[in-house]
Design a protein around this motif. Sequence first.
Motif, PDB file in Angstrom:
ATOM      1  N   PRO A 133       0.807  -1.224   0.000  1.00 13.88           N
ATOM      2  CA  PRO A 133       0.000   0.000   0.000  1.00 13.88           C
ATOM      3  C   PRO A 133       0.842   1.276   0.000  1.00 13.88           C
ATOM      4  O   PRO A 133       0.362   2.313  -0.449  1.00 13.88           O
ATOM      5  N   ASP A 134       2.076   1.217   0.486  1.00 19.92           N
ATOM      6  CA  ASP A 134       2.926   2.414   0.481  1.00 19.92           C
ATOM      7  C   ASP A 134       3.258   2.877  -0.929  1.00 19.92           C
ATOM      8  O   ASP A 134       3.707   4.010  -1.121  1.00 19.92           O
ATOM      9  N   ALA A 135       3.054   2.011  -1.898  1.00 21.59           N
ATOM     10  CA  ALA A 135       3.400   2.349  -3.279  1.00 21.59           C
ATOM     11  C   ALA A 135       2.248   2.977  -4.052  1.00 21.59           C
ATOM     12  O   ALA A 135       2.410   3.299  -5.245  1.00 21.59           O
ATOM     13  N   GLU A 136       1.091   3.175  -3.412  1.00 21.21           N
ATOM     14  CA  GLU A 136      -0.071   3.654  -4.152  1.00 21.21           C
ATOM     15  C   GLU A 136       0.172   5.020  -4.801  1.00 21.21           C
ATOM     16  O   GLU A 136      -0.250   5.264  -5.934  1.00 21.21           O
ATOM     17  N   THR A 137       0.810   5.929  -4.084  1.00 20.45           N
ATOM     18  CA  THR A 137       1.082   7.245  -4.671  1.00 20.45           C
ATOM     19  C   THR A 137       1.962   7.112  -5.896  1.00 20.45           C
ATOM     20  O   THR A 137       1.708   7.730  -6.940  1.00 20.45           O
ATOM     21  N   ALA A 138       3.010   6.304  -5.780  1.00 22.75           N
ATOM     22  CA  ALA A 138       3.907   6.104  -6.917  1.00 22.75           C
ATOM     23  C   ALA A 138       3.163   5.457  -8.090  1.00 22.75           C
ATOM     24  O   ALA A 138       3.344   5.856  -9.248  1.00 22.75           O
ATOM     25  N   ARG A 139       2.340   4.471  -7.788  1.00 18.13           N
ATOM     26  CA  ARG A 139       1.553   3.838  -8.853  1.00 18.13           C
ATOM     27  C   ARG A 139       0.721   4.878  -9.598  1.00 18.13           C
ATOM     28  O   ARG A 139       0.661   4.895 -10.838  1.00 18.13           O
ATOM     29  N   SER A 140       0.068   5.736  -8.825  1.00 18.63           N
ATOM     30  CA  SER A 140      -0.797   6.753  -9.412  1.00 18.63           C
ATOM     31  C   SER A 140       0.000   7.709 -10.289  1.00 18.63           C
ATOM     32  O   SER A 140      -0.441   8.075 -11.387  1.00 18.63           O
ATOM     33  N   VAL A 141       1.181   8.101  -9.806  1.00 13.90           N
ATOM     34  CA  VAL A 141       2.031   9.020 -10.580  1.00 13.90           C
ATOM     35  C   VAL A 141       2.460   8.366 -11.893  1.00 13.90           C
ATOM     36  O   VAL A 141       2.436   8.997 -12.955  1.00 13.90           O
ATOM     37  N   PHE A 142       2.850   7.104 -11.823  1.00 15.67           N
ATOM     38  CA  PHE A 142       3.244   6.411 -13.061  1.00 15.67           C
ATOM     39  C   PHE A 142       2.062   6.292 -14.021  1.00 15.67           C
ATOM     40  O   PHE A 142       2.211   6.464 -15.242  1.00 15.67           O
ATOM     41  N   GLU A 143       0.893   5.982 -13.482  1.00 13.95           N
ATOM     42  CA  GLU A 143      -0.295   5.872 -14.328  1.00 13.95           C
ATOM     43  C   GLU A 143      -0.600   7.183 -15.029  1.00 13.95           C
ATOM     44  O   GLU A 143      -1.024   7.199 -16.195  1.00 13.95           O
ATOM     45  N   ASP A 144      -0.388   8.308 -14.327  1.00 15.20           N
ATOM     46  CA  ASP A 144      -0.604   9.620 -14.936  1.00 15.20           C
ATOM     47  C   ASP A 144       0.302   9.842 -16.139  1.00 15.20           C
ATOM     48  O   ASP A 144      -0.008  10.652 -17.020  1.00 15.20           O
ATOM     49  N   HIS A 145       1.428   9.136 -16.155  1.00 13.68           N
ATOM     50  CA  HIS A 145       2.377   9.249 -17.275  1.00 13.68           C
ATOM     51  C   HIS A 145       2.247   8.065 -18.238  1.00 13.68           C
ATOM     52  O   HIS A 145       3.114   7.858 -19.089  1.00 13.68           O
ATOM     53  N   GLY A 146       1.180   7.297 -18.073  1.00 16.06           N
ATOM     54  CA  GLY A 146       0.942   6.172 -18.970  1.00 16.06           C
ATOM     55  C   GLY A 146       1.861   4.997 -18.760  1.00 16.06           C
ATOM     56  O   GLY A 146       2.104   4.214 -19.679  1.00 16.06           O
ATOM     57  N   LEU A 147       2.378   4.837 -17.533  1.00 15.79           N
ATOM     58  CA  LEU A 147       3.332   3.771 -17.230  1.00 15.79           C
ATOM     59  C   LEU A 147       2.784   2.846 -16.154  1.00 15.79           C
ATOM     60  O   LEU A 147       2.001   3.259 -15.301  1.00 15.79           O
ATOM     61  N   ILE A 148       3.217   1.603 -16.185  1.00 19.56           N
ATOM     62  CA  ILE A 148       2.841   0.611 -15.187  1.00 19.56           C
ATOM     63  C   ILE A 148       3.955   0.513 -14.155  1.00 19.56           C
ATOM     64  O   ILE A 148       5.136   0.546 -14.500  1.00 19.56           O
ATOM     65  N   ALA A 149       3.606   0.394 -12.904  1.00 20.95           N
ATOM     66  CA  ALA A 149       4.603   0.293 -11.829  1.00 20.95           C
ATOM     67  C   ALA A 149       5.176  -1.122 -11.825  1.00 20.95           C
ATOM     68  O   ALA A 149       4.751  -1.977 -11.044  1.00 20.95           O
ATOM     69  N   GLU A 150       6.137  -1.371 -12.689  1.00 19.93           N
ATOM     70  CA  GLU A 150       6.731  -2.700 -12.812  1.00 19.93           C
ATOM     71  C   GLU A 150       8.244  -2.582 -12.893  1.00 19.93           C
ATOM     72  O   GLU A 150       8.797  -1.483 -12.992  1.00 19.93           O
ATOM     73  N   GLY A 151       8.912  -3.720 -12.851  1.00 19.58           N
ATOM     74  CA  GLY A 151      10.361  -3.728 -12.973  1.00 19.58           C
ATOM     75  C   GLY A 151      11.029  -2.948 -11.850  1.00 19.58           C
ATOM     76  O   GLY A 151      10.731  -3.144 -10.671  1.00 19.58           O
ATOM     77  N   LEU A 152      11.911  -2.028 -12.235  1.00 22.42           N
ATOM     78  CA  LEU A 152      12.637  -1.234 -11.244  1.00 22.42           C
ATOM     79  C   LEU A 152      11.999   0.125 -10.986  1.00 22.42           C
ATOM     80  O   LEU A 152      12.585   0.953 -10.289  1.00 22.42           O
ATOM     81  N   ARG A 153      10.814   0.358 -11.513  1.00 16.24           N
ATOM     82  CA  ARG A 153      10.220   1.689 -11.348  1.00 16.24           C
ATOM     83  C   ARG A 153       9.933   2.015  -9.887  1.00 16.24           C
ATOM     84  O   ARG A 153      10.233   3.127  -9.439  1.00 16.24           O
ATOM     85  N   ILE A 154       9.355   1.083  -9.136  1.00 22.11           N
ATOM     86  CA  ILE A 154       9.044   1.370  -7.732  1.00 22.11           C
ATOM     87  C   ILE A 154      10.320   1.512  -6.891  1.00 22.11           C
ATOM     88  O   ILE A 154      10.457   2.484  -6.135  1.00 22.11           O
ATOM     89  N   PRO A 155      11.286   0.580  -6.972  1.00 23.55           N
ATOM     90  CA  PRO A 155      12.525   0.785  -6.206  1.00 23.55           C
ATOM     91  C   PRO A 155      13.241   2.085  -6.573  1.00 23.55           C
ATOM     92  O   PRO A 155      13.762   2.788  -5.686  1.00 23.55           O
ATOM     93  N   ALA A 156      13.263   2.430  -7.865  1.00 23.45           N
ATOM     94  CA  ALA A 156      13.928   3.667  -8.275  1.00 23.45           C
ATOM     95  C   ALA A 156      13.183   4.889  -7.763  1.00 23.45           C
ATOM     96  O   ALA A 156      13.795   5.884  -7.355  1.00 23.45           O
TER      97      ALA A 156
END
Length: 374
Positions: free
Chosen positions: A275-298
């Motif tokens: 659940p701590d990643a929800e904000t990051a997920r939302s930000v990536f979605e706004d840019h048309g990206l999926i929170a996968e691979g190294l996106r969340i750790p980065a």
Amino acid sequence: MKTRYLLNRLALIAALSFAATPVRAEPLSVGLVIPQSGQFALLGQHVREAFQIWDQSNPGIYADIVEGDDGCTAQSGADAAVAMAEAGVDIVVGFLCTESLAAALPLLTEESIPVMTLTVRADIVGEEANRLGWKFYRLAPRSGAEAEIAADAIFRLWADKSFALIEDGAISGRELVEAIRVKLEDRGLKPTFVDNFRPGQDTQPSLVRRLRSAGITHVFVGGERSDMAVIAKEADYQKLPLKFMGGDALHAPQGENPLPDGTIAVLSDGAIPGPDAETARSVFEDHGLIAEGLRIPAYAAAEILGAVATRQGHSNGSVEDLLRQSTFSTALGTVTFTDQGERREPGFVLAILRDGEFTRMSIADAAQLRQESQ
């Protein structure tokens, strides 16, 4: 008296005005050493996107972001270290491969530039960094933490079961299973059966027969997802009900044979964000990206360095002081570092397969599994 009163009033007003002034971040120059080409270029792109997106949402925190190329060789690591030193960055994030990281660390340490890796898990790197005084920080989980989490899960969930530890003969699988065995025996729990198998087979009839003969009901597999799926398929064919658990190697695409629902996996927290990643997920979605691979750790690394830059605005501490002394709220959850630069949190979580997808194991899931074991 009036003059002294006026001076005191002016001093008080000045102090209040200063206190009301918002603290500004000390702009941080960040180096990203990431693969620019080859098989790992996509992971490099994930790191670049995460930092660019965070920077766009938080202008003025980073002075600049300087990129270097990680070719995953010792020479590319040394070359990138020289380039980062010449660029005058405050910290480097990246070095996705052990070879390039090990070559860069002594060079960057000489320049007083700390390095944060997102992917290198080998315990030996941290041990050498501590022994030689390298400026090393690991956001990735340590390899040893995988065995710790697995052993604890087996102890809590399977202690009263007839369980086996089996591995595929590869170095990674063999070392994982051996580490789990040692940790369990340190707690007074021995596996019923320990064995290995030949990976990459279409069927595993003899292995399953050996498991049946040993009376096994639960199996930890130190191997690939595809091999566990073949073992599960063969067990089903032989009508041997087995429950499975495996390591981070299970974070892989589903192959021809599916894993059975209820399979437990020890996965990196970056592979299965909570659940701590929800904000990051939302930000990536706004840019048309999926929170996968190294996106969340980065993204978590970008958050950490942003907090460091902000805290430098009202502290005399160095980047390293703030990394070691601070608690960071990130897309990976709470992150803290030891004096040796290791992340205190395990970096691995338990996950369970439901309807073909791994999700983080909840308290209710664990309670249900314990109830099933009774």
